[in-house]
Scaffold this motif. Structure first.
Motif, short mmCIF file in Angstrom:
data_model
loop_
_atom_site.label_atom_id
_atom_site.label_comp_id
_atom_site.label_asym_id
_atom_site.label_seq_id
_atom_site.Cartn_x
_atom_site.Cartn_y
_atom_site.Cartn_z
N PRO A 362 0.81 -1.22 0.00
CA PRO A 362 0.00 0.00 0.00
C PRO A 362 0.84 1.27 0.00
O PRO A 362 1.82 1.40 0.75
CB PRO A 362 -0.80 -0.12 1.30
CG PRO A 362 -0.78 -1.58 1.64
CD PRO A 362 0.54 -2.07 1.17
N ASP A 363 0.48 2.19 -0.88
CA ASP A 363 1.07 3.53 -0.92
C ASP A 363 2.59 3.50 -0.93
O ASP A 363 3.26 4.34 -0.30
CB ASP A 363 0.58 4.34 0.30
CG ASP A 363 -0.93 4.50 0.32
OD1 ASP A 363 -1.54 4.56 -0.76
OD2 ASP A 363 -1.50 4.53 1.42
N ILE A 364 3.16 2.58 -1.67
CA ILE A 364 4.61 2.42 -1.65
C ILE A 364 5.35 3.66 -2.10
O ILE A 364 6.43 3.98 -1.59
CB ILE A 364 5.04 1.19 -2.50
CG1 ILE A 364 6.57 0.98 -2.41
CG2 ILE A 364 4.56 1.29 -3.94
CD1 ILE A 364 7.06 -0.30 -3.01
N PHE A 365 4.78 4.40 -3.06
CA PHE A 365 5.42 5.63 -3.53
C PHE A 365 4.59 6.85 -3.18
O PHE A 365 4.66 7.88 -3.86
CB PHE A 365 5.65 5.57 -5.04
CG PHE A 365 6.55 4.44 -5.49
CD1 PHE A 365 7.56 3.97 -4.68
CD2 PHE A 365 6.36 3.86 -6.74
CE1 PHE A 365 8.39 2.93 -5.10
CE2 PHE A 365 7.18 2.82 -7.17
CZ PHE A 365 8.20 2.35 -6.35
N GLY A 366 3.78 6.75 -2.14
CA GLY A 366 2.93 7.85 -1.73
C GLY A 366 1.47 7.46 -1.84
O GLY A 366 1.12 6.41 -2.39
N PRO A 367 0.58 8.31 -1.33
CA PRO A 367 -0.85 8.00 -1.33
C PRO A 367 -1.37 7.67 -2.73
O PRO A 367 -1.12 8.40 -3.69
CB PRO A 367 -1.47 9.29 -0.79
CG PRO A 367 -0.39 9.90 0.05
CD PRO A 367 0.88 9.58 -0.66
N GLY A 368 -2.07 6.55 -2.81
CA GLY A 368 -2.69 6.15 -4.07
C GLY A 368 -1.79 5.38 -5.01
O GLY A 368 -2.25 4.91 -6.06
N GLU A 369 -0.51 5.23 -4.67
CA GLU A 369 0.41 4.50 -5.55
C GLU A 369 0.77 3.16 -4.87
O GLU A 369 1.75 3.05 -4.14
CB GLU A 369 1.65 5.32 -5.86
CG GLU A 369 1.32 6.56 -6.67
CD GLU A 369 2.52 7.13 -7.41
OE1 GLU A 369 3.65 7.04 -6.88
OE2 GLU A 369 2.34 7.64 -8.53
N THR A 370 -0.07 2.18 -5.12
CA THR A 370 0.01 0.88 -4.47
C THR A 370 0.44 -0.19 -5.46
O THR A 370 -0.17 -0.32 -6.54
CB THR A 370 -1.35 0.50 -3.86
OG1 THR A 370 -1.63 1.39 -2.78
CG2 THR A 370 -1.37 -0.94 -3.34
N ALA A 371 1.48 -0.93 -5.13
CA ALA A 371 1.92 -2.04 -5.97
C ALA A 371 0.97 -3.22 -5.80
O ALA A 371 0.55 -3.52 -4.68
CB ALA A 371 3.34 -2.47 -5.59
N GLU A 372 0.66 -3.92 -6.91
CA GLU A 372 -0.31 -5.01 -6.85
C GLU A 372 0.19 -6.22 -7.63
O GLU A 372 0.54 -6.12 -8.82
CB GLU A 372 -1.67 -4.55 -7.39
CG GLU A 372 -2.29 -3.47 -6.51
CD GLU A 372 -3.62 -2.96 -7.01
OE1 GLU A 372 -4.46 -2.60 -6.16
OE2 GLU A 372 -3.83 -2.92 -8.24
N MET A 373 0.22 -7.36 -6.97
CA MET A 373 0.48 -8.66 -7.58
C MET A 373 -0.86 -9.21 -8.07
O MET A 373 -1.84 -9.22 -7.32
CB MET A 373 1.11 -9.61 -6.57
CG MET A 373 1.36 -11.02 -7.07
SD MET A 373 2.02 -12.11 -5.77
CE MET A 373 3.67 -11.41 -5.58
N THR A 374 -0.91 -9.66 -9.33
CA THR A 374 -2.21 -10.00 -9.92
C THR A 374 -2.23 -11.38 -10.57
O THR A 374 -1.19 -11.96 -10.87
CB THR A 374 -2.61 -8.96 -10.98
OG1 THR A 374 -1.60 -8.91 -12.01
CG2 THR A 374 -2.77 -7.57 -10.37
N TYR A 375 -3.46 -11.84 -10.80
CA TYR A 375 -3.69 -13.13 -11.46
C TYR A 375 -5.06 -13.06 -12.14
O TYR A 375 -6.03 -12.55 -11.56
CB TYR A 375 -3.67 -14.26 -10.44
CG TYR A 375 -4.04 -15.62 -10.98
CD1 TYR A 375 -3.19 -16.30 -11.84
CD2 TYR A 375 -5.24 -16.22 -10.61
CE1 TYR A 375 -3.54 -17.56 -12.34
CE2 TYR A 375 -5.58 -17.47 -11.09
CZ TYR A 375 -4.73 -18.14 -11.96
OH TYR A 375 -5.08 -19.38 -12.44
N TYR A 376 -5.11 -13.55 -13.38
CA TYR A 376 -6.41 -13.66 -14.05
C TYR A 376 -6.45 -14.88 -14.95
O TYR A 376 -5.41 -15.46 -15.29
CB TYR A 376 -6.73 -12.38 -14.84
CG TYR A 376 -5.96 -12.17 -16.13
CD1 TYR A 376 -6.43 -12.69 -17.34
CD2 TYR A 376 -4.80 -11.40 -16.16
CE1 TYR A 376 -5.75 -12.47 -18.54
CE2 TYR A 376 -4.11 -11.18 -17.35
CZ TYR A 376 -4.59 -11.72 -18.53
OH TYR A 376 -3.92 -11.50 -19.71
#
Length: 415
Positions: A362-376
């Motif tokens: 969450p918020d790794i580079f500031g508010p709203g910039e969250t890294a996400e690991m994904t799968y689809y």
């Protein structure tokens, strides 16, 4: 994108010692900054001879051409398989004896043995002057026994290479990249230790033998249908930022045929480039051309650390989205693992329907910039994993991540 130099933060180092998954890993495997040789004992780079192979890949039995800069008598050369041992910054095991080169020649012929597909390199030793390394890929002669293809980010390696001042990252006026240059850091590809070495070593330690190719080889592949016929899984193990139109079309088509994909880095399929012989021309953002990378990868690049924000652990919050991925790791929703960042991805409105977020920073580079690991998954049966951080593949030897990769391999490499 702008991660030319990424700092190793003291905060991140302290986090590693406390996080599940880092315990027991050798010190050299905990490098977080992407430096090509941090934590790895290597001879100083040669100030007399630089070298690079004329092509990114060769077939078994080919006669490879090694171009030399500053050749001199007494130069010694030996070939190693990267990741298969502990020698030098590319962690190699020798597959040939030493050869001594003589005379003023600007190139040398190197016989490629009947070696398995993989990443190899020549080590050159100039008497009294040091060492240089020249990597190359041995492409497959026949499909791998486990029907897995690994694509190495050879375009990106050269895009970040500042040899001869020829890099988009150091000179905004540069629009053409030469592909056959020596790498600046003693011949080791940029960021290899942080982004690539862990996974290459993981393959050897787990006795996995996938087919391995360079970007050039993928660009030369005839069709997506043929890729799907040969391979159940394609792994982009490093920072696959620069791809041609044909590469993009192939991988999208392969996915549409039901082929599985794994992206172990971030900021993949971001720029379009054109390859003309030994040059890359460009560059153009795929999202500006109406083809946002999230439609293929599942997430897409949002930002980099700007040399300010330290790497941080993932927090798991989507185990139910891919329970097989976390099996045997002791991770559950709320667990934290690893130390990641540098450049990161997140889902967008263009992500495929049903894309699931498995873990976040969450918020790794500031508010709203969250890294996400994904799968689809897709109606055609494709399953696509994306790490969402630059250095996930580089952390492959951390115990938790090693288990996750084994799970990924078992799940997606079985058709």
């Amino acid at each position: 994108m702008k991660a030319v130099v990424t700092l190793l933060f003291a905060v991140a180092a302290l986090l590693v010692a406390a996080l599940p998954g880092s315990g027991g890993a050798p010190a050299a495997d905990l490098d977080l900054d992407g430096d090509a040789s941090s934590g790895v004992v290597a001879a100083p780079p040669s100030d007399a001879v630089q070298a690079a192979f004329a092509q990114r890949s060769y077939g078994a039995g080919d006669r490879a051409v090694l171009d030399l800069r500053g050749a001199r008598d007494g130069l010694r050369l030996r070939i190693f398989r990267a990741g298969a041992g502990r020698a030098g910054p590319l962690q190699g095991r020798p597959v040939s004896g030493w050869t001594t080169l003589s005379g003023p020649a600007r190139s040398a012929g190197v016989q490629v043995g009947q070696w398995e597909s993989g990443l190899y390199y020549a080590e050159l030793v100039t008497p009294g002057r040091g060492n240089w390394y020249a990597p190359f890929v041995v492409r497959p002669g026949r499909p791998a026994r486990d029907r897995v293809l690994v694509v190495l980010p050879t375009n990106t390696w050269q895009a970040y290479n500042d040899e001869d001042g020829d890099s988009w990252y150091f000179d905004s006026s540069v629009h053409t990249i030469q592909l056959a240059r020596p790498f600046l850091d003693g011949g080791v590809p940029p960021h290899y230790h942080g982004y690539d070495r862990g996974f290459i070593r993981w393959l050897a330690l787990h006795h996995e033998q996938p087919d391995m190719i360079a970007d050039d080889d993928l660009d030369a592949f005839p069709s997506a249908a043929e890729l799907a016929r040969r391979y159940d899984l394609i792994v982009f193990s490093g920072h696959e930022e620069y791809v041609t139109s044909h590469e993009y079309d192939l991988i999208k088509g392969y996915r549409d045929w039901g082929g599985h994909l794994a992206f172990l880095s971030a900021n993949d399929f971001f720029y379009k480039v054109i390859r003309q012989g030994e040059e890359l021309q460009g560059r153009w953002r795929w999202r500006d051309l109406g083809r946002p990378e999230a439609e293929l990868v599942g997430a897409q690049y949002i930002d980099w650390n700007h040399g300010t924000y330290p790497n941080r652990p993932f927090t798991v919050d989507g185990v139910k989205g891919a329970p097989w991925l976390f099996a045997g790791t002791s991770l559950s929703d709320g667990s934290r693992f690893g130390v990641y960042g540098i450049e990161v991805d997140a889902v967008t409105s263009g992500s495929p329907p049903g894309t699931q977020v498995l873990a976040r920073i969450p918020d790794i580079f500031g508010p709203g910039e969250t890294a996400e690991m994904t799968y689809y998954t897709t109606p055609a049966g494709a399953r696509v994993f994306s790490a969402g951080v630059m250095n996930f593949g580089g952390s492959a030897l951390w115990p938790v991540v090693s288990t996750m990769l084994s799970n990924l391999w078992a799940e997606l490499a079985t058709g």
